[in-house]
Design an enzyme around this catalytic site. Structure first.
Site, PDB file in Angstrom:
ATOM      1  N   GLN A  43       0.843  -1.194   0.000  1.00  0.00           N
ATOM      2  CA  GLN A  43       0.000   0.000   0.000  1.00  0.00           C
ATOM      3  C   GLN A  43       0.880   1.247   0.000  1.00  0.00           C
ATOM      4  O   GLN A  43       1.726   1.424   0.866  1.00  0.00           O
ATOM      5  CB  GLN A  43      -0.897  -0.021   1.238  1.00  0.00           C
ATOM      6  N   ARG A  45       0.023   4.351   0.598  1.00  0.00           N
ATOM      7  CA  ARG A  45      -0.280   5.261   1.707  1.00  0.00           C
ATOM      8  C   ARG A  45       0.248   4.680   2.999  1.00  0.00           C
ATOM      9  O   ARG A  45      -0.045   3.545   3.352  1.00  0.00           O
ATOM     10  CB  ARG A  45      -1.796   5.493   1.824  1.00  0.00           C
ATOM     11  N   SER A  59     -19.718   8.468   9.648  1.00  0.00           N
ATOM     12  CA  SER A  59     -20.555   8.369   8.462  1.00  0.00           C
ATOM     13  C   SER A  59     -21.010   6.931   8.229  1.00  0.00           C
ATOM     14  O   SER A  59     -22.187   6.675   7.929  1.00  0.00           O
ATOM     15  CB  SER A  59     -19.787   8.882   7.236  1.00  0.00           C
ATOM     16  N   GLY A  64     -23.819   3.376   6.760  1.00  0.00           N
ATOM     17  CA  GLY A  64     -23.231   2.143   6.258  1.00  0.00           C
ATOM     18  C   GLY A  64     -22.123   2.439   5.256  1.00  0.00           C
ATOM     19  O   GLY A  64     -21.811   3.599   4.973  1.00  0.00           O
ATOM     20  N   GLN A  67     -19.708   2.915  -0.581  1.00  0.00           N
ATOM     21  CA  GLN A  67     -18.901   2.461  -1.719  1.00  0.00           C
ATOM     22  C   GLN A  67     -18.091   1.229  -1.319  1.00  0.00           C
ATOM     23  O   GLN A  67     -17.282   1.295  -0.397  1.00  0.00           O
ATOM     24  CB  GLN A  67     -17.961   3.569  -2.184  1.00  0.00           C
ATOM     25  N   GLY A  84      -9.401   0.988  -0.756  1.00  0.00           N
ATOM     26  CA  GLY A  84     -10.438   1.142   0.269  1.00  0.00           C
ATOM     27  C   GLY A  84      -9.973   0.830   1.676  1.00  0.00           C
ATOM     28  O   GLY A  84     -10.799   0.523   2.552  1.00  0.00           O
ATOM     29  N   GLU A  85      -8.670   0.935   1.947  1.00  0.00           N
ATOM     30  CA  GLU A  85      -8.196   0.593   3.295  1.00  0.00           C
ATOM     31  C   GLU A  85      -8.792   1.520   4.352  1.00  0.00           C
ATOM     32  O   GLU A  85      -9.061   1.093   5.480  1.00  0.00           O
ATOM     33  CB  GLU A  85      -6.668   0.626   3.364  1.00  0.00           C
ATOM     34  N   GLU A 118      -5.219   3.706  -7.840  1.00  0.00           N
ATOM     35  CA  GLU A 118      -6.502   3.902  -7.166  1.00  0.00           C
ATOM     36  C   GLU A 118      -6.383   4.912  -6.037  1.00  0.00           C
ATOM     37  O   GLU A 118      -7.242   5.768  -5.847  1.00  0.00           O
ATOM     38  CB  GLU A 118      -7.007   2.566  -6.613  1.00  0.00           C
TER      39      GLU A 118
END
Length: 286
Positions: A43, A45, A59, A64, A67, A84-85, A118
């Site tokens: 990863q 990041r 949120s 829920g 995405q 999506g980590e 991504e």
């Protein structure tokens, strides 16, 4: 420091734009146990803002996971995150047991490439993280900078600018990662001779220089270099120690000029009358 998106989707880059996510058992959406999902070790990041993560968790608690994340299936019991980590981490904070995810059939060679692209598209990676991710792709996939530019949808000059950041001293890279300077500042510092880059960084932070002011400083230092070369004189170490001590007091550009007679002068730069008043106040408080 906000980075612009690449402007090209993963599908366009990796040639899967017309493949349905439900086309095969290994390319579909599923509800997966969070405990079975692991972060991507490649990863790009490396830092996650705690406050932003808490906001995302709030949120998710209310609405829920809107995405789905994207994962690669490694075995019957384990998946690796492609993207999506942050959503995965926030879902853990909320206490969710499962999370919606697209299961992608991707080989190991493109796994970290997809993660990098991504992340640049969706999140604000800092410039050093982007540069390190690009360096990984070059090293591990055998890409040239030109091929790298095609892969991530960036101009070759932009890729070169990112890669130059990795040649900067650790202090400059850290300041960029922590948001103390921008990539524009770092690019200007990269144009300064290596011995003065850390000094230029300290001056930039102390004086809160804009990018334009930093570029002007780099230009002045470049003009001073030929003059210094003409002198071809090495000053004693005590002169350098004196400059270092005075910089702690004045935090300005300080230089020593020695005459052939053995005398000389100390020159302290200042921008305006307010700085003179500041000098006097600092001396009185010593």
């Amino acid at each position: 420091m906000k980075q612009k998106g690449l402007g090209r989707g993963l599908d366009a880059i990796f040639g899967t734009e017309k493949i349905s996510v439900k086309a095969t058992p290994m390319n579909q959406m599923a509800e997966i146990a969070i405990a079975q999902i692991k972060p991507n070790p490649l990863q790009p990041r490396t830092q996650f803002d705690d406050e932003a993560l808490e906001e995302l968790a709030s949120s998710i608690r209310e609405l829920g996971v809107i995405q789905p994340i994207t994962v690669k299936k490694c075995s019957e019991e384990e998946y690796i995150i492609i993207s999506g980590e942050r959503r995965w981490r926030a879902s853990q904070k909320v206490g969710l047991e499962t999370i919606p995810a697209y299961v992608r059939d991707v080989d190991d060679e493109n796994l970290h490439a997809m993660a990098l692209v991504e992340n640049i598209q969706r999140q604000d990676l800092n410039a050093i993280e982007i540069a390190l991710g690009m360096q990984r792709l070059i090293d591990e996939c055998g890409l040239t900078q030109e091929a790298m530019a095609d892969k991530v949808g960036k101009k070759r000059s932009t890729v070169s600018n990112y890669m130059r950041l990795l040649n900067l001293p650790g202090e400059v890279q850290l300041a960029l990662k922590e948001g103390l300077i921008t990539m524009g500042h770092a690019k200007a510092i990269a144009g300064i001779e290596a011995e003065r880059q850390v000094w230029a960084l300290k001056r930039c932070i102390k004086k809160a220089l804009s990018v334009r002011q930093m570029e002007e400083l780099a230009r002045k230092l470049a003009e001073e270099k030929p003059k210094a070369a003409q002198a071809e004189e090495e000053y004693p170490e005590s002169y350098l120690r004196l400059v270092e001590q005075m910089e702690q007091l004045f935090s300005e550009n300080i230089s020593i000029k020695r005459a052939k007679s053995g005398g000389g002068k100390i020159v302290i730069d200042f921008a305006n009358d307010e700085e003179i008043a500041s000098f006097i106040e600092r001396l009185q408080n010593r």
